[in-house]
Design an enzyme around this catalytic site. Structure first.
Site, PDB file in Angstrom:
ATOM      1  N   GLY A 157      -0.130  -2.230  -4.168  1.00 44.53           N
ATOM      2  CA  GLY A 157      -0.966  -3.248  -3.545  1.00 44.53           C
ATOM      3  C   GLY A 157      -0.577  -4.646  -3.987  1.00 44.53           C
ATOM      4  N   ASP A 158      -1.572  -5.430  -4.397  1.00 46.21           N
ATOM      5  CA  ASP A 158      -1.366  -6.799  -4.836  1.00 46.21           C
ATOM      6  C   ASP A 158      -1.694  -6.903  -6.325  1.00 46.21           C
ATOM      7  OD1 ASP A 158      -1.260  -9.879  -3.782  1.00 46.21           O
ATOM      8  OD2 ASP A 158      -2.699  -9.642  -5.415  1.00 46.21           O
ATOM      9  N   GLY A 215      -2.889   5.553   2.624  1.00 43.89           N
ATOM     10  CA  GLY A 215      -2.760   4.666   3.773  1.00 43.89           C
ATOM     11  C   GLY A 215      -1.367   4.082   3.920  1.00 43.89           C
ATOM     12  N   ASP A 266       3.674   1.359 -11.472  1.00 42.87           N
ATOM     13  CA  ASP A 266       2.440   2.137 -11.398  1.00 42.87           C
ATOM     14  C   ASP A 266       2.730   3.557 -10.900  1.00 42.87           C
ATOM     15  OD1 ASP A 266       0.958   0.004 -12.210  1.00 42.87           O
ATOM     16  OD2 ASP A 266       0.057  -0.420 -10.257  1.00 42.87           O
ATOM     17  N   MET A 274     -10.527   2.732  -5.197  1.00 39.75           N
ATOM     18  CA  MET A 274     -10.659   3.797  -6.199  1.00 39.75           C
ATOM     19  C   MET A 274     -12.053   4.407  -6.168  1.00 39.75           C
ATOM     20  SD  MET A 274      -8.657   1.710  -9.216  1.00 39.75           S
ATOM     21  CE  MET A 274      -9.535   0.174  -8.835  1.00 39.75           C
ATOM     22  N   THR A 299      -2.384  -6.040  -0.038  1.00 36.71           N
ATOM     23  CA  THR A 299      -3.347  -5.234  -0.770  1.00 36.71           C
ATOM     24  C   THR A 299      -3.837  -4.065   0.089  1.00 36.71           C
ATOM     25  OG1 THR A 299      -5.336  -5.315  -2.135  1.00 36.71           O
ATOM     26  CG2 THR A 299      -5.383  -6.580  -0.098  1.00 36.71           C
ATOM     27  N   ALA A 300      -4.349  -3.030  -0.590  1.00 42.32           N
ATOM     28  CA  ALA A 300      -4.690  -1.779   0.086  1.00 42.32           C
ATOM     29  C   ALA A 300      -5.691  -1.971   1.217  1.00 42.32           C
ATOM     30  CB  ALA A 300      -5.240  -0.783  -0.937  1.00 42.32           C
ATOM     31  N   LYS A 345      -1.577   4.410 -14.607  1.00 42.94           N
ATOM     32  CA  LYS A 345      -2.807   4.978 -15.139  1.00 42.94           C
ATOM     33  C   LYS A 345      -3.405   5.896 -14.086  1.00 42.94           C
ATOM     34  CE  LYS A 345      -3.814   0.719 -17.682  1.00 42.94           C
ATOM     35  NZ  LYS A 345      -2.630  -0.001 -17.166  1.00 42.94           N
ATOM     36  N   PRO A 371       0.784  -1.236   0.000  1.00 41.57           N
ATOM     37  CA  PRO A 371       0.000   0.000   0.000  1.00 41.57           C
ATOM     38  C   PRO A 371       0.814   1.284   0.000  1.00 41.57           C
ATOM     39  CG  PRO A 371       0.024  -0.970   2.182  1.00 41.57           C
ATOM     40  CD  PRO A 371       0.710  -1.952   1.286  1.00 41.57           C
TER      41      PRO A 371
END
Length: 446
Positions: free
Chosen positions: A283-284, A392, A229, A363, A312-313, A251, A206
């Site tokens: 994240g994942d 986070g 990313d 998102m 993951t987030a 993106k 995260p």
């Protein structure tokens, strides 16, 4: 150097352990793990010790230790006395065991604690399957020596075998895939062709660089190129190899960005060119990360690929904000959804709005009004607690709490004038109220 490190083959040889209790048992187990025939006794004479490969003494009593040590000396057998280096012919190192790869660390008996500390650091840096590399090299040693006659080319093959794509597959547990790649690289080296590389689809977590997995950190140090990313922070990119090539392919809503097909084509191009590529995702990779699409593209091209999961987030942000996603007093289920399709063919909102379910919406900050309306229409209570966690786990983390009915207003404070938001997660459910409790507790401690 006070002690010369040596590795003895004890397979089938007799090793005597004198003493009972935890210290003696540990030494007996260690000798057995090396294949020794272990005999554990309370005391032994010189005649009984003759012919043994080694004697370990751990009676816990000085007089008995000395008596047993004298017997071992009279029998001409090397001896180790637990915690008594002055009585020992050899000392026991701290050991990192990775199958055929064994690392021994010694402080010369001056500080076992220091040796143990170093062992912990080395264990953290060596993957659990590291011994598989030794097995892979053993499998191809005779073939490589017979087929690659030029010494420089042979060295290049061995270096690539233990650092390149075959190694990545072996470390990930795909031993059959590792052998296939090794065979192709053996043939390519013999024919002086350029071998292919490998892609690693890696989750960066995260945002907090300390939440990277050990494997992710190791791969960042091996990568020739890192396609990352936009949400991967600079602090994580700084953990990569200094001379790696960084390619931002992220993106962002409403901004020019790489098309997914272009990212996949770039991965294929670089791996075919022989590069080790890390596709670094926030994240994942398999949780709203399009990792599966990239894996499919690489496999369709016949190229090697591995996947390294990340935190993951939903898990990282919830923990950082003090929200237990499935606190059994309030929630028995948690659902991950994306807010980006709130206006399209999204999830079945009535099933998500039920009591006792925690909803983690990725998102979702810019779609907060639509999320609110769909949940309310599906029967969720207007007073249902919500929390928005922006950035986070990072130093600039920001948490906003309130009611579902006010979600759009709360989210508006996280949206910039350009209409976008930092990486944000919306948590809906009774457990979301725990974020305010956590902040209050932190304020009281401060």
């Amino acid at each position: 150097m006070k002690h010369l490190p040596l590795f003895f083959d004890l397979e089938g040889r007799r090793v005597v352990v004198v003493g009972k209790g935890p210290a003696a048992d540990r030494r007996a187990d260690l000798a057995r793990s090396a294949g020794a025939a272990v005999y554990q006794v309370d005391m032994a004479s010189a005649d009984e010790l003759k012919g043994a490969a080694a004697v370990f003494i751990a009676t816990g009593d000085l007089d008995r230790d000395i008596e047993a040590q004298h017997a071992a000396k009279a029998a001409g057998v090397p001896v180790n006395v637990a915690d008594r280096p002055a009585l020992s012919d050899f000392i026991m190192p701290a050991i990192v065991d990775r199958g055929d790869v064994v690392v021994a660390i010694s402080s010369g008996g001056s500080s076992p604690t220091l040796a143990t500390m170093l062992r912990g650091r080395i264990e953290a840096s060596l993957p659990e399957r590291f011994g598989a590399l030794a097995q892979l090299a053993k499998t191809f040693r005779a073939q490589a020596n017979a087929l690659i006659l030029e010494p420089a080319a042979r060295r290049g093959f061995w270096r690539r075998l233990v650092e390149g794509p075959a190694a990545g597959l072996a470390l990930s547990g795909d031993e059959a895939g590792a052998r296939r790649i090794a065979l192709s690289e053996l043939d390519a080296t013999r024919r002086k062709l350029k071998p292919v590389g490998i892609a690693h689809i890696v989750g960066a977590g995260p945002g907090d660089p300390d939440l990277l997995t050990l494997k992710a950190a190791q791969l960042l140090q091996e990568a020739d190129a890192i396609l990352h990313d936009a949400l991967v922070p600079e602090a994580i990119l700084k953990r990569a190899r200094r001379d790696a090539e960084f390619v931002p392919v992220g993106k962002r809503k409403g901004q020019p960005s790489w098309a997914q097909a272009d990212i996949e084509a770039e991965l294929v191009r670089r791996v075919r060119a022989g590069q080790t590529v890390v596709r670094l995702k926030a994240g994942d990779p398999f949780v709203f990360g399009r990792g599966a699409e990239e894996v499919d593209a690489l496999r369709a091209a016949g190229l090697p690929v591995t996947v390294v999961p990340g935190i993951t987030a939903a898990l990282g942000c919830a923990a950082s904000a003090g929200i237990p996603l499935t606190d059994r007093r309030y929630a028995s289920a948690v659902t991950f959804v994306t807010g980006q399709n709130a206006d399209g063919n999204g999830p079945a909102w009535p099933s998500l709005a039920v009591q006792g379910n925690t909803l983690a919406i990725y998102m979702g900050a810019t779609e907060a009004a639509s999320v609110r309306d769909r949940l309310l229409d599906a029967g969720a209570a207007p007073g249902m607690p919500v929390a928005i966690v922006e950035n986070g786990t990072r130093p600039d983390e920001r948490v906003t709490t309130g009611r579902l009915a006010d979600l759009a207003r709360l989210a508006a404070t996280h949206v910039s004038a350009r209409g976008d938001a930092g990486p944000s997660l919306i948590i809906v459910g009774e457990v979301a109220a725990r974020a305010a409790v956590a902040r209050q507790a932190l304020a009281e401690v401060s």
